[in-house]
Design a protein around this motif. Structure first.
Motif, PDB file in Angstrom:
ATOM      1  N   LEU A  63       0.834  -1.199   0.000  1.00 30.63           N
ATOM      2  CA  LEU A  63       0.000   0.000   0.000  1.00 30.63           C
ATOM      3  C   LEU A  63       0.867   1.245   0.000  1.00 30.63           C
ATOM      4  CD1 LEU A  63      -2.188  -1.245   2.955  1.00 30.63           C
ATOM      5  CD2 LEU A  63      -3.143  -0.814   0.702  1.00 30.63           C
ATOM      6  N   PHE A 110      -4.694   6.357   1.894  1.00 35.63           N
ATOM      7  CA  PHE A 110      -4.096   5.135   1.360  1.00 35.63           C
ATOM      8  C   PHE A 110      -4.620   4.833  -0.037  1.00 35.63           C
ATOM      9  CE2 PHE A 110      -1.665   2.979   4.675  1.00 35.63           C
ATOM     10  CZ  PHE A 110      -1.955   3.760   5.774  1.00 35.63           C
ATOM     11  N   GLY A 111      -3.740   4.249  -0.850  1.00 35.34           N
ATOM     12  CA  GLY A 111      -4.170   3.682  -2.114  1.00 35.34           C
ATOM     13  C   GLY A 111      -4.836   2.341  -1.879  1.00 35.34           C
ATOM     14  N   THR A 112      -5.313   1.725  -2.962  1.00 38.37           N
ATOM     15  CA  THR A 112      -6.035   0.462  -2.838  1.00 38.37           C
ATOM     16  C   THR A 112      -5.105  -0.735  -2.673  1.00 38.37           C
ATOM     17  OG1 THR A 112      -6.090   0.318  -5.236  1.00 38.37           O
ATOM     18  CG2 THR A 112      -8.042   1.218  -4.164  1.00 38.37           C
TER      19      THR A 112
END
Lengths: 115, 114
Positions: free
Chosen positions: B89, B104-106
């Motif tokens: 992440l 946060f990104g996925t």
């Protein structure tokens, strides 16, 4: 040093019921976070505490979610009433401060299933 | 709108090769970018932090680059091992009313094949 503790690890409830999660951060950490992580997605910040004060709760659904941090240490997150879409892992994290260069230490999470 | 994108599909690589994961963002101006590792059933674990004025950061077999012009961070694992298999992440700091928080990104799922 002990890590971030969370309980329970798993919880299954019916929709419209209430549920509470508990978090004990790393000793001395002033900042505490609650995240919601839906399967296949990254953690989404729900609420952030600095000591026992809220610094960000912009993404907390306040009609059903509430959180408190007692005496600036432990924290509880409550959902009442729960909806099906609340099924997720609830992660607690702590850091030594608010500054962006502080790493976050995460607990193991509580997996909530709402039926 | 603000967006953080990581490869949504899993990345499979052969043991010993270098894994490269991408984190792209739009409409953010982060001063810090962090990378975390997450194993199934566990919370994320911090790996590296890079500041906006740093081009590159290294830690053992890990290397992170940060290009604020391209709005992209690359995360490299050299000499990859099956034990490196996990979800990675990226997280960007956002300052709101003087308070830092991380978005946060996925995540990208990495699988290193023996």
């Amino acid at each position: 040093e002990a890590g971030v503790a969370q309980s329970p690890r798993y919880k299954i409830i019916e929709k419209r019921q209430s549920v509470a999660f508990w978090c004990n951060p790393i000793s001395g950490h002033a900042t505490l976070y609650w995240y919601q992580q839906i399967l296949g997605q990254g953690p989404k910040l729900l609420i952030q505490f600095q000591n026992n004060g809220v610094v960000d709760d912009s993404q907390l659904p306040k009609d059903r979610f509430s959180a408190e941090r007692l005496k600036g240490v432990d924290s509880t997150l409550k959902i009442q009433p729960a909806k099906l879409e609340d099924s997720a892992v609830y992660l607690c994290a702590s850091s030594s401060g608010l500054a962006g260069y502080n790493e976050q230490f995460f607990g193991p999470g509580t997996r909530l299933t709402v039926l | 709108s603000q967006k953080i994108e990581q490869n949504s599909e899993a990345l499979n690589i052969q043991e010993g090769k270098t894994a490269t994961l991408t984190c792209n963002y739009t409409n953010y101006s982060p001063a810090y970018l962090q990378w975390y590792r997450q194993d199934p059933g566990r919370g994320p674990v911090f790996l590296l932090l890079i500041r906006e004025n740093e081009k590159e950061k290294r830690k053992e077999r890990l290397k992170v680059t940060f290009d604020t012009t391209l709005k992209q961070s690359l995360f490299h694992i050299t000499a990859s091992q099956p034990a490196d298999s996990a979800t990675y992440l990226c997280a960007l700091d956002v300052v709101t009313s003087g308070t830092y928080k991380y978005i946060f990104g996925t995540g990208t799922r990495l699988k290193v094949l023996a």
